[in-house]
Design an enzyme around this catalytic site. Sequence first.
Site, short mmCIF file in Angstrom:
data_model
loop_
_atom_site.label_atom_id
_atom_site.label_comp_id
_atom_site.label_asym_id
_atom_site.label_seq_id
_atom_site.Cartn_x
_atom_site.Cartn_y
_atom_site.Cartn_z
N SER A 141 -3.56 6.01 -11.22
CA SER A 141 -3.93 7.32 -11.75
C SER A 141 -5.09 7.17 -12.71
O SER A 141 -5.21 6.16 -13.41
CB SER A 141 -2.76 7.95 -12.48
OG SER A 141 -3.20 9.11 -13.17
N TYR A 154 3.02 8.18 -19.29
CA TYR A 154 2.70 8.11 -17.86
C TYR A 154 1.46 7.24 -17.65
O TYR A 154 1.43 6.36 -16.79
CB TYR A 154 2.47 9.54 -17.35
CG TYR A 154 1.95 9.65 -15.94
CD1 TYR A 154 2.78 9.44 -14.85
CD2 TYR A 154 0.62 10.01 -15.69
CE1 TYR A 154 2.31 9.58 -13.55
CE2 TYR A 154 0.14 10.15 -14.40
CZ TYR A 154 0.99 9.93 -13.34
OH TYR A 154 0.51 10.07 -12.06
#
Lengths: 249, 440
Positions: A141, A154
């Site tokens: 990501s 995250y």
Amino acid sequence: MSSPETKSPVLILGAASDIGRAIARRYAETGRPLVLAARDPERLEPDAADLRLRFGVAVELRAFDVLDITGHPAFVNGLEPVPGTVVCTVGLLGDQAAAERDPAALELIVATNFTGPGVALGLLADRMAAAGGGTVIGIGSVAGDRGRASNYIYGAAKAGLAAFLSGLRNRLYAKEVHVVTVKPGFVRTRMTEGMALPALLTAEPDEVARAVMRAETRRQDVVYVRSVWRLVMAVIRMLPEPVFKRTRL
Amino acid sequence: MLSGWGRYPRIDCRVVTPRDEGDAAAAVRAAGNSGLIARGNGRSYGDAALNRRATLSMLRFDRLLAFDPETGRLTCEAGVLLSDILDTFVPRGWFPAVTPGTRFVTVGGAIAADVHGKNHHKDGSFVDHVDSLDLLLEDGRVITCGPDREPELFTATRGGMGLTGTILRATLRLRPITTAWIRQETVRAPDLDTIMGLFEESVDWTYTVAWIDCLARSARLGRSLLFRGEHAEIEEVPADRRERPLATPRHRTISVPCDAPPGVLNRWTVAAFNAIYYRLGTPGTAIVGAWPFFYPLDSLLDWNRIYGGAGFVQYQCVLPKPASAVGIRALLEAVARAGRGSFLAVLKLLGKQNELMAFPMEGYTLALDFPANAPTFSFLNELDAIVADHGGRLYLAKDARMGTGLLHRGYPGLAAFRDIRVRWNPAGSFRSLQAERLAL
């Protein structure tokens, strides 16, 4: 696409996700047989029917729980034949605020985005190496490129996964296992449903699928799905920390 | 912001996207009394698939589930596009039994609007080829219905605009074909009487449709090009294509990149276009690909942008056959007199049909489009009066502005439809902006 290797199975971990489904369709289109793995494989029966009907490929369903890391060796060793490609789309955005207060919530984010995928992909890569090679694709990501207040737990897990894949790539380079890190940016999926996303920076799941296949064919190492993200993240990474800490990106 | 294909009206809607039955049931439960409506690929023109509080996008409900190559029976989820069916099954020798003028509609949307095609006079509408469908009700039950199973619910669901429940899956019958080609005959008709005579003569053709120059006046009123077609047999296909007759020739698509500035489509540009189109329509027989025959506009992606940012409304009516000659003439005269040329005007003779909310009836249907603006809306009221006077009705899938008076006169089955709708969903959870506007 004529070498016999191209018809080896593609294993998709997290096949019930929107990105997983899009990737399955694109690989099936090229005639590759599929092994779809998800926590609840029964839910994938309609997807399997669809892939068989549209593309005439073999589709196998497997139960796989990314959090059950002690079960991963049995899962990996149970795959026959050894897949030529594995794509892991498993991920959990989680709730940043909750994870700041609740260690269990933090642990779940880390286990789902880092520990679980890392263990599974590491074992799979070794099996592929022993079988003569293959491609391992992890979905990272852009959030892992720099920790931001809004989603750094995250982001930290995804940064961990990116470092892990980098090391795996390095270790298995000589053994014909190619490791790809894909950074999608925003994607219109269940994870982002209801969020107001900038159109230019937001990809459809199918764009991720095409980027995955392109990375495999061209043997790319780290790819951004939309190239605009490479630029955006380059700028964000270059900001000096004393400046960055004052921003609200 | 969401809108129908006409881009009018544009409404800020909360969109929920289910992936499976469980998701869809949860969304319906969560919507509760505030209501929701299912939406397919947004190809209805007006406000039929809009609900501010919850619009259920079925586009991820897009799996083909089962196919029987003996009978051509296909079971699929409601969000499957006709283009998916074409891509998958044309190479295997199967074609949708009925297709509208775009392949970018979902199966669920085609059932909810009970769409028709160029073969309505022979084969009826889309739902005439649906064996059964699974309908999610507001209480979470999923009811399988069809012509022989819960027929009342099935009848109300066809053309029911998603108001009887959300269609999850359907089983349809495809039509066998031997080639992906169409033998097309083009006939020029200098006026309205001629084109109507040609339709009467052409009832044995599987596919018929006419493009009509709605700016032509007086003696030329109703001048048109009739296109009639049959699925081509293998020996009719160009020699170099005979080896793979079901392969679809690569169709190039181009996109309209941005909204056209206002005024690009005015009476002069449209008149010029229509005059040229009429002259270029070469009479005679040609073997053409199925795609350009059925979906001429699909090669121009986002063509709805040519009307500019304000959007447009499509006006499609049908008049009973005995009143058609006089009524269609009156409509065309009004259009030509007002100089409100519609870029696309389509005329077709429909066959018999008699369901509660189905649009088609035996008679002529005329489809026109106009920019969405105040003069258009007052002009369309004039057309409404003509349609009402001749016992006609408007197509709900195209409508964004009709009044309840015309609705009631045009749809005598409405009261029965409402009864069924309420019986199966007492809270009335399934509702759209259109349903609220028209009190459907």
